[in-house]
Design a protein around this motif. Sequence first.
Motif, PDB file in Angstrom:
ATOM      1  N   TYR A 178       0.836  -1.196   0.000  1.00  0.00           N
ATOM      2  CA  TYR A 178       0.000   0.000   0.000  1.00  0.00           C
ATOM      3  C   TYR A 178       0.874   1.250   0.000  1.00  0.00           C
ATOM      4  O   TYR A 178       1.782   1.394   0.831  1.00  0.00           O
ATOM      5  N   GLY A 179       0.577   2.124  -0.950  1.00  0.00           N
ATOM      6  CA  GLY A 179       1.273   3.398  -1.024  1.00  0.00           C
ATOM      7  C   GLY A 179       0.297   4.552  -0.974  1.00  0.00           C
ATOM      8  O   GLY A 179      -0.736   4.486  -0.299  1.00  0.00           O
ATOM      9  N   LYS A 180       0.581   5.614  -1.703  1.00  0.00           N
ATOM     10  CA  LYS A 180      -0.296   6.781  -1.751  1.00  0.00           C
ATOM     11  C   LYS A 180      -0.345   7.271  -3.190  1.00  0.00           C
ATOM     12  O   LYS A 180       0.683   7.560  -3.795  1.00  0.00           O
ATOM     13  N   SER A 181      -1.552   7.353  -3.728  1.00  0.00           N
ATOM     14  CA  SER A 181      -1.691   7.782  -5.116  1.00  0.00           C
ATOM     15  C   SER A 181      -1.482   9.287  -5.248  1.00  0.00           C
ATOM     16  O   SER A 181      -1.790  10.062  -4.329  1.00  0.00           O
ATOM     17  N   ALA A 182      -0.956   9.659  -6.400  1.00  0.00           N
ATOM     18  CA  ALA A 182      -0.793  11.079  -6.746  1.00  0.00           C
ATOM     19  C   ALA A 182      -0.658  11.154  -8.261  1.00  0.00           C
ATOM     20  O   ALA A 182      -0.226  10.197  -8.915  1.00  0.00           O
ATOM     21  N   HIS A 183      -1.052  12.272  -8.815  1.00  0.00           N
ATOM     22  CA  HIS A 183      -0.861  12.469 -10.246  1.00  0.00           C
ATOM     23  C   HIS A 183       0.636  12.403 -10.543  1.00  0.00           C
ATOM     24  O   HIS A 183       1.460  12.881  -9.758  1.00  0.00           O
ATOM     25  N   ILE A 184       0.991  11.794 -11.671  1.00  0.00           N
ATOM     26  CA  ILE A 184       2.417  11.615 -11.947  1.00  0.00           C
ATOM     27  C   ILE A 184       3.143  12.946 -12.118  1.00  0.00           C
ATOM     28  O   ILE A 184       4.358  13.030 -11.929  1.00  0.00           O
ATOM     29  N   ALA A 185       2.385  13.993 -12.443  1.00  0.00           N
ATOM     30  CA  ALA A 185       3.005  15.318 -12.531  1.00  0.00           C
ATOM     31  C   ALA A 185       3.405  15.835 -11.157  1.00  0.00           C
ATOM     32  O   ALA A 185       4.216  16.758 -11.047  1.00  0.00           O
ATOM     33  N   LYS A 186       2.802  15.240 -10.112  1.00  0.00           N
ATOM     34  CA  LYS A 186       3.140  15.601  -8.733  1.00  0.00           C
ATOM     35  C   LYS A 186       3.552  14.344  -7.962  1.00  0.00           C
ATOM     36  O   LYS A 186       3.122  14.107  -6.841  1.00  0.00           O
ATOM     37  N   ALA A 187       4.404  13.568  -8.595  1.00  0.00           N
ATOM     38  CA  ALA A 187       4.781  12.262  -8.038  1.00  0.00           C
ATOM     39  C   ALA A 187       5.407  12.364  -6.657  1.00  0.00           C
ATOM     40  O   ALA A 187       5.283  11.444  -5.839  1.00  0.00           O
ATOM     41  N   ARG A 188       6.035  13.474  -6.361  1.00  0.00           N
ATOM     42  CA  ARG A 188       6.681  13.626  -5.055  1.00  0.00           C
ATOM     43  C   ARG A 188       5.670  13.611  -3.907  1.00  0.00           C
ATOM     44  O   ARG A 188       6.038  13.376  -2.755  1.00  0.00           O
ATOM     45  N   GLU A 189       4.419  13.874  -4.229  1.00  0.00           N
ATOM     46  CA  GLU A 189       3.384  13.898  -3.200  1.00  0.00           C
ATOM     47  C   GLU A 189       2.827  12.497  -2.913  1.00  0.00           C
ATOM     48  O   GLU A 189       2.038  12.320  -1.985  1.00  0.00           O
ATOM     49  N   GLY A 190       3.201  11.518  -3.711  1.00  0.00           N
ATOM     50  CA  GLY A 190       2.676  10.159  -3.551  1.00  0.00           C
ATOM     51  C   GLY A 190       3.737   9.179  -3.079  1.00  0.00           C
ATOM     52  O   GLY A 190       4.902   9.535  -2.888  1.00  0.00           O
ATOM     53  N   VAL A 191       3.312   7.947  -2.892  1.00  0.00           N
ATOM     54  CA  VAL A 191       4.198   6.831  -2.546  1.00  0.00           C
ATOM     55  C   VAL A 191       3.871   5.699  -3.522  1.00  0.00           C
ATOM     56  O   VAL A 191       2.755   5.165  -3.505  1.00  0.00           O
ATOM     57  N   ASP A 192       4.817   5.360  -4.376  1.00  0.00           N
ATOM     58  CA  ASP A 192       4.571   4.494  -5.530  1.00  0.00           C
ATOM     59  C   ASP A 192       4.555   3.010  -5.153  1.00  0.00           C
ATOM     60  O   ASP A 192       5.614   2.396  -4.957  1.00  0.00           O
ATOM     61  N   ALA A 193       3.360   2.443  -5.064  1.00  0.00           N
ATOM     62  CA  ALA A 193       3.233   1.028  -4.706  1.00  0.00           C
ATOM     63  C   ALA A 193       3.640   0.105  -5.856  1.00  0.00           C
ATOM     64  O   ALA A 193       4.054  -1.035  -5.616  1.00  0.00           O
TER      65      ALA A 193
END
Length: 362
Positions: A178-193
Amino acid sequence: MQIIDDRRALHRIPELDRDVPKTTAYLRAALEGLGCKLFVPARGSLCAWFDFGKKEAIAFRTDIDALPIHEHTRLPFASEHPGRMHACGHDGHMAILLELARRLSKIESLRYNVLLVFQCAEETTGGAKDICDAGVFKKYRVKAIFGMHLWPGLPEGMVFSRKNEMMSRSCEIKVDIYGKSAHIAKAREGVDALAAGVEFYRRVTAMEGALPAKVFRLLKFGMFTSGTVCNALSDHTHMEGSLRAFQDEVFYSLRAGIVSIGKEIERSTGCTVNIYMNDGYPAIMNPPELYKTVRKTVGFFELDEPSMITEDFAWYQKVLPGMFFFLGAGNTPALHADDFTFNEEILQKGADFFEELAKTFP
């Protein structure tokens, strides 16, 4: 020929797990009148005891359950139970043991008493363990147990085995990351599962691959799903696979390594990693001493490598010496295929082998 008639009759009435009333009724009817004692060791199973007045016994086992598969063989004796099929040869295994019973009934004296075990739930939860837990082998002073499986790809009617590794231990692996979704343009805001799943897969398969080639084992994943759209980081990766090995130290070392890598992925990625692994069946390991003894009394051929498929006959080997054999079925469809069938003439070879073993085991 009665052995073929048995196979066809049983093929028509496949039943699942421990719910096998028609199958056990057929077996009971075939065994009655053969001079053996019939009893139920555990729900869904049946035993036949041939008492030759000796202090010890040997046992022969067959599995009796079928699979939840819709049959496509077009045989004139195809399954009469929609969605159920004897797709693993258990109908043939039962026919072999019924033929052995008929032959035993005509023998006046043997070196050992004989226990025939007709066991349910091999394809599901392991009916062999139920019979072991019932204390049957201690009560009847069983010295050794033998089993046989029809095996596609081996020459028709020829019996094979090997010492030590025969059929693998296994467990299923399910991994959720489990990670955290985010738009790829703002990938730093997410956690890539998804990326975490790829790294987990790479590391666990590399760990397994680093073992010496002489160590029989397998670690593979057949399912990997992650993400929902192309332009957003995945917040969930799901993986499913299988771990197989023979020696307990190899099996548990790989399991521990999988868990350890999961924890490392958590620390390095910020994802949460949940891993589920079941216990599965133990490995079938043919004891070298029993192998040597049998090799001196009956003829069979040597397998070059063990099978990575599992079988719950392994539970018997936890409580007494046991040896497993393959009966070659030739160029047939694969086990568990909806069109699986075989040349019925080979069943006589299986019965011949078991009879010789019953007569000559020292």
